[in-house]
Design an enzyme around this catalytic site. Sequence first.
Site, PDB file in Angstrom:
ATOM      1  CD  GLN A   1      -3.419   1.079   4.701  1.00 27.29           C
ATOM      2  OE1 GLN A   1      -4.489   1.372   5.225  1.00 27.29           O
ATOM      3  NE2 GLN A   1      -3.262  -0.053   4.036  1.00 27.29           N
TER       4      GLN A   1
ATOM      5  CG  PHE B   1      -6.917  -1.837  10.328  1.00 35.87           C
ATOM      6  CD1 PHE B   1      -6.132  -2.886  10.776  1.00 35.87           C
ATOM      7  CD2 PHE B   1      -7.159  -0.772  11.180  1.00 35.87           C
ATOM      8  CE1 PHE B   1      -5.599  -2.872  12.061  1.00 35.87           C
ATOM      9  CE2 PHE B   1      -6.630  -0.753  12.476  1.00 35.87           C
ATOM     10  CZ  PHE B   1      -5.850  -1.806  12.918  1.00 35.87           C
TER      11      PHE B   1
ATOM     12  CD  GLU C   1      -5.221   0.318  -1.041  1.00 35.45           C
ATOM     13  OE1 GLU C   1      -5.649  -0.521  -0.234  1.00 35.45           O
ATOM     14  OE2 GLU C   1      -5.015   0.060  -2.245  1.00 35.45           O
TER      15      GLU C   1
ATOM     16  NE  ARG D   1      -7.762  -9.007  -3.345  1.00 35.81           N
ATOM     17  CZ  ARG D   1      -6.713  -9.845  -3.342  1.00 35.81           C
ATOM     18  NH1 ARG D   1      -6.731 -10.928  -2.593  1.00 35.81           N
ATOM     19  NH2 ARG D   1      -5.655  -9.601  -4.080  1.00 35.81           N
TER      20      ARG D   1
ATOM     21  NE  ARG E   1      -5.961  -7.692   9.096  1.00 34.00           N
ATOM     22  CZ  ARG E   1      -5.521  -7.629  10.337  1.00 34.00           C
ATOM     23  NH1 ARG E   1      -6.246  -7.025  11.267  1.00 34.00           N
ATOM     24  NH2 ARG E   1      -4.369  -8.158  10.677  1.00 34.00           N
TER      25      ARG E   1
ATOM     26  CB  THR F   1      -6.609  -8.329  -8.915  1.00 33.07           C
ATOM     27  OG1 THR F   1      -7.213  -7.157  -8.382  1.00 33.07           O
ATOM     28  CG2 THR F   1      -6.891  -9.511  -8.005  1.00 33.07           C
TER      29      THR F   1
ATOM     30  CB  ALA G   1      -2.932  -6.602  -1.748  1.00 36.61           C
TER      31      ALA G   1
ATOM     32  CD  GLU H   1      -5.733  -8.103   2.204  1.00 43.45           C
ATOM     33  OE1 GLU H   1      -4.812  -8.576   1.500  1.00 43.45           O
ATOM     34  OE2 GLU H   1      -6.662  -7.447   1.736  1.00 43.45           O
TER      35      GLU H   1
END
Lengths: 488, 779
Positions: free
Chosen positions: B212, B243, B247, B325, B357, B459, B528, B730
């Site tokens: 990703q 998902f 990442e 988060r 996710r 963030t 995100a 998400e």
Amino acid sequence: MTDSIRFILNGEDVSLTSVRPTETLLDYLRVKRRLTGTKEGCAEGDCGACTVLVGRLIDGMLQYESVNACIRFVGSLHGTHVVTVEHLAGPDGILHPIQQAMVDCHGSQCGFCTPGFVMSLYGLWLSTEKPDRNTIERALQGNLCRCTGYEPIVRAAEQVGAARPSAIFDPLERNRTEIMARLWALQAGETITIEDNGERLIIPGSASALAEILAEEPTATVVAGSTDVGLWVTKQMRPLNPVVFINGISELQTIQRGERGLTIGAGVTYSQAMAVLAETVPAFAGLVNRIGGEQVRNMGTIGGNIANGSPIGDTPPPLIALGASVNLRSRGGSRMVPLDIFFIAYGKQDRRPGEFVESIFVPLPEEGARLAVYKITKRRDEDITAVCGAFNLTLGEDGTVRNIRIAYGGMAATPKRALSVEAALRGKAWTEETVIEAQAAYDRDYKPLTDWRASAEYRQITARNLLLRFFLETSGNPQELKRFEEVA
Amino acid sequence: MDTSTFEKKTDINGRMHVSLKHDSAHKHVTGAAEYIDDIPEAAGTLHGALGLSTCPHGEILSIDLDAVKAAPGVVWVFTGRDVPGVNDISPGGRHDEPLLAVTDVQFHGQPIFAVIAETRDAARRAARLAKIEYRPLPHWSDIDGALANEAPLVTEPMTLLRGDPQAEIAKPPHRLKGQMRIGGQEHFYLEGHIAMAIPGEDDEVTVWSSTQHPSEVQHMVGHILGVPANAVTVQTRRMGGGFGGKETQGNQFAALAAIAAKKLKRAVKFRPDRDEDMVMTGKRHDFLIDYDVAYDERGRIHAVDATFAARCGFSSDLSGPVTDRALFHADSSYFYPHVRLTSKPLKTHTVSNTAFRGFGGPQGMLGAERIIEEIAYAVGRDPLDIRKLNFYGQPGSGRDLTPYHQQVQDNIIGRVVEELEQSSDYQARRQAIIEFNRTSRFLRKGIALTPVKFGISFTLTAYNQAGALVHVYSDGSIHLNHGGTEMGQGLNTKVAQVVADCFQVDVDRVKITATTTAKVPNTSATAASSGTDLNGMAAYDAARQIKERLIDFAARCYNVPKEEVEFLPNRVRAGNEIVPFETLVWRAYYDRVQLSAAGFYKTPKIHWDRKAGRGHPFYYFAYGASCTEVTIDTLTGEYLIDRTDILHDVGKSLNPAIDIGQVEGAFVQGMGWLTTEELWWDDKGRLRTHAPSTYKIPLASDRPKIFNVKLAEWSQNAEATIARSKAVGEPPFMLAISVLEALSMAVASVADYRFCPRLDAPATPERVLMAVERLKGLA
């Protein structure tokens, strides 16, 4: 004459004279043939991304079934027609109606599971007209999708099921007669042996040939559906040599109905057994619907489930409750062993060197007998048993328990009868009080383990409660939650 | 040229806001869509496999690889000492995650060496032949073990504070304390991790990676090889699912393939087996939430003080932002007048947990919904009443400030919940269920309606940027490239719609091409939920630049004011002149107009001061609500999901079919997280649920029997996002919370709803049964 494995792959005749006995169909397709539409998702027959159809002659009819290419060995394909996703679209690129429905309903997202779904839906489409949602969901029990949440895929199946184009548009319907003729030519009935770098695969032509081979090669690995042995190869990389494929032996694929019961050949798949079981022991058929996915049911056999001796095999508890026996054959002859004493200890069965499971005898339930099988799993479908309880009850005219056989899987190192519980019930009035009292006896019968499927405590509580559920259901209070309303 | 057809056309194919099919759908269904393992292999391609730790925590005393090297087909075996650059793949730059463990191992399954062989089978077989000796050290796999051993934190914790929660909580009379356990989750993307590297000239290498985040793979490969980023090209056409699991987790496979490819000067592919993938790559974080709450007699919250302890695994990876988060979403949709939220990112001897996710948000929200349940059972009211009582108010109401001091300005949760309550017939069904439960001895039902409010933006402010590259060729065909990656979510389709709409041409004129670091540099992860927001805007920016040049040219060419130039479907009007789009393009090319542009976008308005716990981290919020009804069997804990109704907010949808697909898929995935998906480590630190045979994601037959999904069609993003749409990846994941709460209500019925069942997640049949047994004991 050089022995060879011969089958049809999509439109092409294939003849292989050198095959590793453990070569999987998936690797053959992807690596050797570069047919990369078939995907590897798990290599253990659970996710369905590798689903292909295998057509074979059953009672003279050509029948296509979905199977997991990842745990299907090339050696088991002799005399079959292998159909991959590449075979569906027309030569001009026109999508098959199933593919078009998947596109129209937005049935793919990442697309990796999609060829497998298309093939499972294709298998369903060939066998069932206008399937309802239950039937579709059952056909998709062996296919995992992580993106869509399945709703659009089920809609696609409904849509394509409703509109059936003429056979001319379908590559298998169009060529059915011709393929049948080509497959007939491959049914030899002679034993095939292939050696490849010191590894051997043997395809016996008959049950007696199998007996001879096992007498000579008592350590050979006998493979019927390969739904378990496949994982020995893909996951454990166990060396297996020689490998004997018995799925082509037609004598082992028969179900005989006698006056006293059914004799189910060791090569009969779950799917084949379903129709007969649904008639004779409907409760058992309900369980078969929850064994693996459709692909596994199309490959796996009851014989293999028993020969394996797993403590969490699905069929032994109901078979034991029904009083089934296993017929073991060797060059020296045959012997019958009641199933409840066949399982000796974990990984140990009463099977002698050179013996193989030829058939299972399932006595017909007594007149008026009440039967139930309950399988408890983390996920409802396509999951391995945490606890499986099977009950076979006959009441006397006075409402007392005349006879009861109870067997569980997942509660001990082998599938095992609840002898103490049975004793606590026998002769007593079939009432809730009796049942509650008898529940105490479970502690004497079972000391279950804790593992990732369930804790010992959960197993013990549910095992007892299943007896209560059985009581309630026999007294007309349905308690079991059923996703599929009726058994097929 | 026959212009009769295009001149009549009043709309293009595939404009924005229509349900266009996924651009690869026809390739998915035929098996023609190419994933990395499907790409024809270069001659002499080699295959890698890994040797994994069999010890959960220990010092490596010796590594004997003789048998591995001698195995048939083996070409090269390497360890962390052979890494040419830096033996580190920590994404946060903390140097806490070696590519291959050298001195010590920190989880069972950690990679120690790599085997490169002529075939994948040979590599896998050889990898099992190593003899490695360890000196075992104390290990713990879960949060309890970490707390008992006073485990270190893998990264700085965070605290959000507003008001004076301790003082409020100390005030009588309504106070409650509790604890909730939330399990992790395996991504189970259907395509496992894979990377293939082909060496180039000098220091160059090209890597195909299922990732990703191609830019991060590029930097990581550079860092591992000790070469600059300009020597490394990373390509990603599509993933078979991500998902969040791709990442950062793809870095290791890409790095390993690149090392071997450069060393051996041959193409090298790494594709772990599913079991290895599940053992070696990170998952969603488990949480243990301790909450202490003050509320009034009606059930309105006065103060919340909560701690969020997380199983992070052995290294930091993304655990900092994930646990952050969780805190950002620990308010769910509720206003807390006084609040303190603290994270505790704990080190455990397990694989390092990562993005998934929702990225901590689901766990934070689940804690808030548990608090609501606790209060509801304590005051004897329907949890939905307590939810409504505690919703954020409109701006200026005095109930609009989040624990991180951002004002909620676009609040539509009240309307979403009210509409769903009506359309799902919640009140009548709840009454019917209570009635059913009164007379049903063992089967019980439950219903719950839960809200979602999810903050959109990374963030880390710097990640909120994107680039795109658009070429218009002289024949009028368009080439589109952007920094986002396609993992099934339909990003490429949506971005193509944006470009088609901008030029007013049919979408099939826009060719979507593989993401590559050579075309768009310095991209952020497609994560995100930001893919379309960021890349759609960047692509629009590029297309707009070219369009403006075409307008200038047309005005000049046809001698009309710029205002007189209009893009109609597949044609352009300049004054009274109408020409096909490709005609204008050809003329512009001949006039030497630049027909290529790089676009760029950065999200406005956002800022965040983590130390102070204050700022405006989110550009906007996405909302939704779901209502679920279930039946449980109190003898076994088994259950069925009878019905789910969803109303979800995606602003003005760019592609309703794709958005509904995201909502349905996210719900079912969330449902799996909260029901049957259970990760189980044994006392030796081994993950025992490492394949689909033991780890159970939902099947078709698990989804709700009745499943009604709708988008809030009236919604428009209050902020100026691409065509006023909202992110969708998400937020709908958390719609699944209604499943857990419905199960909880069914359990509560066995004690006449007098106690909060405190049903933890995942609510496997076992957990449901045990909660039933516990409540029976209380009743």
